[in-house]
Design a protein around this motif. Structure first.
Motif, PDB file in Angstrom:
ATOM      1  N   ARG A 100      42.423  45.226  35.524  1.00 17.60           N
ATOM      2  CA  ARG A 100      43.052  44.671  36.677  1.00 17.60           C
ATOM      3  C   ARG A 100      44.491  44.600  36.632  1.00 17.60           C
ATOM      4  O   ARG A 100      44.998  44.224  35.530  1.00 17.60           O
ATOM      5  N   LEU A 101      45.351  44.593  37.704  1.00 22.50           N
ATOM      6  CA  LEU A 101      46.580  44.611  37.632  1.00 22.50           C
ATOM      7  C   LEU A 101      47.459  43.407  38.155  1.00 22.50           C
ATOM      8  O   LEU A 101      46.897  43.188  39.401  1.00 22.50           O
ATOM      9  N   GLY A 102      48.256  42.816  37.567  1.00 27.66           N
ATOM     10  CA  GLY A 102      49.052  41.793  38.285  1.00 27.66           C
ATOM     11  C   GLY A 102      50.554  42.452  38.453  1.00 27.66           C
ATOM     12  O   GLY A 102      51.127  42.895  37.452  1.00 27.66           O
ATOM     13  N   CYS A 103      51.401  42.007  39.405  1.00 32.46           N
ATOM     14  CA  CYS A 103      52.657  42.548  39.486  1.00 32.46           C
ATOM     15  C   CYS A 103      53.580  41.386  40.183  1.00 32.46           C
ATOM     16  O   CYS A 103      53.472  40.830  41.382  1.00 32.46           O
ATOM     17  N   LEU A 104      54.421  41.056  39.536  1.00 33.08           N
ATOM     18  CA  LEU A 104      55.367  40.058  39.855  1.00 33.08           C
ATOM     19  C   LEU A 104      56.608  40.772  40.314  1.00 33.08           C
ATOM     20  O   LEU A 104      57.404  41.431  39.681  1.00 33.08           O
ATOM     21  N   ARG A 105      57.095  40.683  41.690  1.00 30.85           N
ATOM     22  CA  ARG A 105      58.088  41.420  42.417  1.00 30.85           C
ATOM     23  C   ARG A 105      59.394  40.483  42.158  1.00 30.85           C
ATOM     24  O   ARG A 105      59.417  39.564  41.916  1.00 30.85           O
ATOM     25  N   GLN A 106      60.602  41.247  42.223  1.00 27.35           N
ATOM     26  CA  GLN A 106      61.991  40.875  42.094  1.00 27.35           C
ATOM     27  C   GLN A 106      62.094  39.722  43.037  1.00 27.35           C
ATOM     28  O   GLN A 106      62.722  38.681  42.669  1.00 27.35           O
TER      29      GLN A 106
ATOM     30  N   GLU B 221      47.217  29.117  49.459  1.00 24.66           N
ATOM     31  CA  GLU B 221      47.622  30.475  50.152  1.00 24.66           C
ATOM     32  C   GLU B 221      48.386  31.230  49.505  1.00 24.66           C
ATOM     33  O   GLU B 221      48.177  32.472  49.274  1.00 24.66           O
ATOM     34  N   VAL B 222      49.642  30.280  48.840  1.00 27.27           N
ATOM     35  CA  VAL B 222      50.576  31.302  48.135  1.00 27.27           C
ATOM     36  C   VAL B 222      49.835  31.825  46.671  1.00 27.27           C
ATOM     37  O   VAL B 222      50.175  32.984  46.427  1.00 27.27           O
ATOM     38  N   LEU B 223      49.261  31.123  46.080  1.00 24.80           N
ATOM     39  CA  LEU B 223      48.244  31.530  45.013  1.00 24.80           C
ATOM     40  C   LEU B 223      47.528  32.404  45.269  1.00 24.80           C
ATOM     41  O   LEU B 223      46.830  32.855  44.284  1.00 24.80           O
ATOM     42  N   GLY B 224      46.976  32.841  46.588  1.00 24.11           N
ATOM     43  CA  GLY B 224      45.947  33.748  46.820  1.00 24.11           C
ATOM     44  C   GLY B 224      44.633  33.179  46.513  1.00 24.11           C
ATOM     45  O   GLY B 224      43.486  34.155  46.558  1.00 24.11           O
ATOM     46  N   ILE B 225      44.452  31.853  46.579  1.00 24.76           N
ATOM     47  CA  ILE B 225      42.909  31.340  46.454  1.00 24.76           C
ATOM     48  C   ILE B 225      42.451  30.728  47.421  1.00 24.76           C
ATOM     49  O   ILE B 225      41.426  29.874  47.274  1.00 24.76           O
TER      50      ILE B 225
ATOM     51  N   LEU C  13      58.306  31.073  39.630  1.00 25.63           N
ATOM     52  CA  LEU C  13      57.325  30.562  38.891  1.00 25.63           C
ATOM     53  C   LEU C  13      55.880  30.187  39.678  1.00 25.63           C
ATOM     54  O   LEU C  13      54.630  30.984  38.935  1.00 25.63           O
ATOM     55  N   LEU C  14      55.821  30.024  40.733  1.00 30.76           N
ATOM     56  CA  LEU C  14      54.839  30.333  41.735  1.00 30.76           C
ATOM     57  C   LEU C  14      53.941  31.572  42.091  1.00 30.76           C
ATOM     58  O   LEU C  14      52.745  31.571  42.005  1.00 30.76           O
ATOM     59  N   ALA C  15      54.959  32.406  42.157  1.00 26.38           N
ATOM     60  CA  ALA C  15      54.480  33.793  42.351  1.00 26.38           C
ATOM     61  C   ALA C  15      53.703  34.363  40.935  1.00 26.38           C
ATOM     62  O   ALA C  15      52.558  34.804  40.914  1.00 26.38           O
ATOM     63  N   LEU C  16      54.170  34.008  39.962  1.00 19.22           N
ATOM     64  CA  LEU C  16      53.692  33.963  38.470  1.00 19.22           C
ATOM     65  C   LEU C  16      52.104  33.798  38.532  1.00 19.22           C
ATOM     66  O   LEU C  16      51.411  34.398  37.832  1.00 19.22           O
TER      67      LEU C  16
END
Length: 552
Positions: A67-73, A85-89, A155-158
């Protein structure tokens, strides 16, 4: 191949306009923590997008295990959206609640897929990364977000990526906008991650935590064992060898050129002697003709031999110079920005910021002030309130997003608009000192890389009319590669006015000679200078130009 190793095979990619980025790239990245470095515009973020599947290669393959996780700039705005929603859950939580309420369908069980503790995991991760105010309890995951600082958004995106339980985690400039406490929490996440982490960034502290460094240079990836310090030492040793090779090659070019010239002189003497013999008819015509032809053949061989030696020496020199890295430096003299000791610059008293603090700030002379504080404290707001008063000297603001340009116009046109009385010749001469030489100044700003854009913004601000005597810099090191960081430090070396810099990069603040550090807290500004033994504001700081090694 290791289960946590990324593999690139014959990878080729070009933009729709035909501009090539990679051509037949082969590389293996990982396992463990890998720092990914390279000049702005080299293709680091493009490669991360290829790894994430956002872009498709023209040829070749990308293999990312698990599985891949990606934190964008730039994770984007979370305003107005629910936390889950922001957390994708959000959908999983809905399915969980339907199952718990006795109305769950088969599709709900498929959606949950065993992640029965997703809410507890989200709350724990939010707390671990200092976002307790967003966590609270399960009910808090339903709340809609009104305002978040840039650091809180990152941090929320992480947290969202960590909830995916990835085997490989891609981080693109992850410490941008993070305060020192938040950086520490991110470092802890990276230290404890059990899969492969590929980190693009310039944060030297984060890079020092890596197991290896991968450098993208001229379309190829070169791997270096060890952390960033080991990489810097390896590059320094490599460059010393390269400089020695250049010196030797230049000496060989001079030697071969000298021998070619001596051969030409010798051949010219022979030619004159032969012509003299011909003119005086001292030997039979047939003998002289044969001797002339032999001399011409011999001369041709000798000349060609020396010419070939010179060309070979020049080719060796070009190859040796090609191994040298670009050591161009910004050297700019800005006497018009000069301030004198105790000259009034800023006098702001009892100004209330939108988030509560009441601030008093005075600046005099060529002070260099670091403005620090937790994410969301109001540092950017303070900069904007400061220029509303306004300062007592000409000023310029460098915003985080560098959105000070007309994007479709060239850099020259943008600078000319800011300094209409400077004249084309002076503008081009000054842009050349910022490393925009010749046609580089005519490229549309929208086509510049991150580091080039930063240099362009500095050029535009520092060459403006009137010349600024106060610079306000809001997170100027965001998205900068290591050469770009050096260029920023070099440009500020020629600035003789006052600086107020919002930054969490301790190394950068030390390099530019900060004389005062102010921390913005809930009750206002606190002077932390004494605790850090910073020099007095009356003394002009000496900048140390430190040379570094060098969206998914």
């Amino acid at each position: 191949m290791s289960l946590s190793t990324i593999a690139l095979s014959d990878l080729s990619f070009a933009w729709p306009d035909g501009t090539p980025v990679f051509d037949g790239l082969d590389a293996v990245l990982g396992p463990g923590r890998v720092g990914f470095v390279g000049d702005n515009g080299a293709g680091k973020s493009t490669l991360l997008r290829l790894l994430a599947g956002e872009l498709r290669p023209a040829r070749g393959s990308v293999t990312v295990p698990g599985r891949l996780g990606c934190l964008r700039q730039d994770p984007g705005s979370a305003r107005g959206r629910r936390v889950d929603e922001v957390l994708g859950i959000g959908e999983i939580r809905g399915a969980l609640h339907r199952i718990e309420g006795g109305t769950g369908a088969a599709a709900d069980f498929d959606l949950v897929a065993g992640r029965w503790d997703v809410e507890e995991s989200a709350i724990a991760l939010l707390g671990r990364l200092g976002l307790q105010h967003l966590a609270g309890d399960v009910a808090h995951l339903n709340r809609r977000l009104d305002t978040l600082s840039g650091g809180e958004t990152v941090l929320l995106a992480l947290v969202a990526e960590l909830l995916r339980e990835p085997d490989v985690l891609l981080l693109d400039e992850p410490t941008n906008n993070l305060d020192s406490v938040a950086r520490g929490r991110l470092y802890e996440v990276v230290d404890n991650f059990t899969g492969t982490v590929l980190t693009v960034g310039h944060d030297r502290e984060l890079l020092r935590r890596m197991d290896s460094i991968a450098e993208l240079r001229r379309g190829e990836i070169h791997s270096f064992g060890g952390n960033f310090g080991d990489y810097e030492q390896a590059v320094a040793a490599e460059q010393e060898v390269a400089r020695a090779a250049v010196r030797e090659a230049r000496g060989d070019v001079r030697k071969q050129s000298r021998e070619l010239e001596e051969a030409r002189i010798k051949l010219d003497r022979r030619r004159r002697y032969g012509q003299k013999m011909w003119d005086t008819k001292r030997e039979p015509k047939v003998v002289m003709g044969q001797r002339k032809r032999q001399a011409q053949v011999s001369a041709g061989k000798l000349r060609n031999s020396h010419i070939a030696a010179v060309e070979e020496a020049k080719s060796s020199l070009e190859q040796a110079e090609d191994r040298l890295r670009d050591d161009r430096e910004i050297r700019v003299d800005l006497p018009a920005t000069r301030l004198y000791p105790r000259q009034d610059v800023v006098d702001m008293e009892q100004v209330r910021l939108a988030n509560g603090p009441v601030v008093t700030l005075t600046v005099s002379g060529p002070e260099r002030i670091a403005l620090t504080g937790r994410n969301g404290a109001g540092k950017t707001t303070l900069l904007h309130r400061l220029i509303e008063h306004p300062p007592k000297v000409p000023w310029r603001l460098l915003p985080q997003r560098l959105d000070i340009f007309t994007e479709d116009r060239s850099l020259f046109d943008n600078v000319e608009a800011a300094a209409p009385h400077a004249g084309a010749e002076r503008i081009r001469a000054q842009l050349a000192r910022f490393l925009f030489r010749g046609a580089d100044a005519d490229i549309p700003v929208g086509a510049l890389s991150g580091g080039e854009r930063l240099r362009a913004a500095l050029a535009m601000l520092l060459l403006a009319d009137p010349a600024p005597k106060l610079l306000l810099l809001d997170e100027p090191t965001n998205n900068l590669d290591l050469p770009g960081l050096r260029h920023l430090t070099e440009a500020l070396a020629g600035f003789e006015g006052a600086l107020i810099v919002v930054s969490h990069d301790a190394g950068f603040l030390a390099d530019i000679g900060i004389t005062r550090r102010l921390e913005l807290i809930r009750n206002g500004l606190v002077d932390r200078s004494a605790a850090e033994n910073l020099p007095g504001a009356e003394r002009r700081p000496k900048i140390q130009n430190k040379v570094g090694g060098p969206g998914c």
